[in-house]
Scaffold this active site. Structure first.
Site, mmCIF file in Angstrom:
data_model
loop_
_atom_site.group_PDB
_atom_site.id
_atom_site.type_symbol
_atom_site.label_atom_id
_atom_site.label_comp_id
_atom_site.label_asym_id
_atom_site.label_seq_id
_atom_site.Cartn_x
_atom_site.Cartn_y
_atom_site.Cartn_z
ATOM 1 N N GLU A 127 44.067 16.077 101.385
ATOM 2 C CA GLU A 127 42.837 16.965 100.923
ATOM 3 C C GLU A 127 41.942 16.305 100.048
ATOM 4 O OE1 GLU A 127 45.885 19.397 98.528
ATOM 5 O OE2 GLU A 127 46.025 20.401 100.404
ATOM 6 N N GLU A 233 50.219 21.921 109.002
ATOM 7 C CA GLU A 233 50.819 22.642 108.065
ATOM 8 C C GLU A 233 50.989 24.159 108.384
ATOM 9 O OE1 GLU A 233 50.166 21.518 104.261
ATOM 10 O OE2 GLU A 233 49.718 19.389 104.535
#
Ligand code: GLA
Length: 321
Positions: A127, A233
């Site tokens: 991220e 995810e």
């Protein structure tokens, strides 16, 4: 578990299919994992703060047990994640010099690679791209110390310390055009330098905010990177994480909406399967999804198996097409 077809067998012609597993939950669903999934990811157990304490001492016992389970059952495991702005003892890093951080991170990469040699890939830094349209990379202790080029720098370091390992750039909110543009800009420059092998799309999907068309555009744009894609995810959470209505049981309508969205999303994944090498759900069953504890903290349906570990209507839509 009721007799069902196997997800990994049905999807073998398209992509690998997987799930995140957690130390406290995976043994309760091990039969589901072995039957349906060809790849797994440790939900938390390989993150920096899970394996290393503030004094730099390692305890890999939880990750070891899960890795051994996967390897023994012939299931691939993804490495998640070497560096991140969360779950990483940021204050410890903040108190270090650049040289000390570099030494610590190099040691960490070496150790994790030696200890878990058969992982299929690593999310090197999780991220990195900012959610804000006005900022490119998120502000983190690593960016502060190493500057704007820190992502390519640490991926380069990973390339040296773990030669041959697939390196993945994993991020969320990839459906949002300005963020996606930044992710792709970064990925293209990393590809030119040869420090990246695949792109991870987290795919935490909120049907309230995201349409199938948004998801399609996302794949069209990601295709321009010229890199294989991993859905890393996936969850589709209903009711929405910001809906404060108390929930005792998920209603039939909610389950139907959920199933409908999953069915349409998997149809899209099959359409783009030449680009996609794996699809990992972020959990096995609804009793274990992180979304039960996020924002409004109430139960939701997010995955393909329910709280009772039986296939949900979404599972039926995904497997029968
Ligand atoms: C992010 C991280 C995951 C996990 C989820 C929430 O997406 O990449 O490791 O922490 O948030 O469970």
């Amino acid at each position: 578990m009721a007799e069902t077809k196997s997800l990994k067998e049905v999807y073998a012609p398209y992509f690998k299919i997987g799930a995140a597993i957690s130390y406290y939950g995976y043994q309760h669903v091990s039969d589901i994992i072995c039957k349906h999934f060809s790849t797994v990811t440790c939900e938390n157990e390989m993150k920096y703060a899970s394996v290393c304490n503030e004094n730099g001492q390692y305890d890999l016992s939880k990750a070891d047990q899960m890795y051994a389970f996967a390897m023994k059952n012939g299931i691939e495991m993804r490495g998640h994640t070497l560096m991140w702005h969360n779950q990483n003892h940021a204050p410890v890093f903040a108190g270090m010099t650049k040289e000390q951080i570099l030494e610590r991170v190099t040691e960490h990469m070496n150790l994790m690679n030696r200890h878990f040699p058969d992982l299929s890939c690593w999310d090197v830094i999780n991220e990195v791209v900012s959610d804000s349209p006005d900022e490119f990379l998120r502000d983190t202790v690593f960016k502060q110390k190493f500057g704007d080029d820190y992502v390519r720098f640490f991926y380069g370091l990973a390339r040296q310390t773990m030669p041959g390992k697939r390196l993945v750039l994993n991020d969320y909110n990839e459906f949002i055009p300005h963020k996606r543009a930044h992710i792709l800009q970064l990925a293209k420059s990393m590809k030119e330098e040869g420090v990246i092998d695949a792109l991870g799309l987290q795919a935490h999907i909120r049907p309230k905010l995201i349409t199938i068309d948004d998801l399609k555009r996302t794949f069209d744009d990601y295709a321009t990177a010229g890199l294989p894609l991993q859905i890393t995810e996936l969850d589709i959470g209903l009711p929405d994480m910001d809906d404060p209505t108390p929930v005792d049981q998920i209603s039939r309508e909610e389950h139907e909406k959920h199933a409908e969205f999953y069915g349409r999303y998997f149809a899209l994944l099959r359409e783009y399967s030449e680009l996609i090498e794996s699809v990992t759900l972020w959990g096995v069953s609804d009793d274990m999804t992180w979304l039960n504890y996020f924002r409004c903290r109430r139960p939701c349906t997010a995955l393909l198996f329910g709280r009772d570990h039986q296939p949900t209507p979404a599972f039926e839509k995904v497997i029968d097409f």
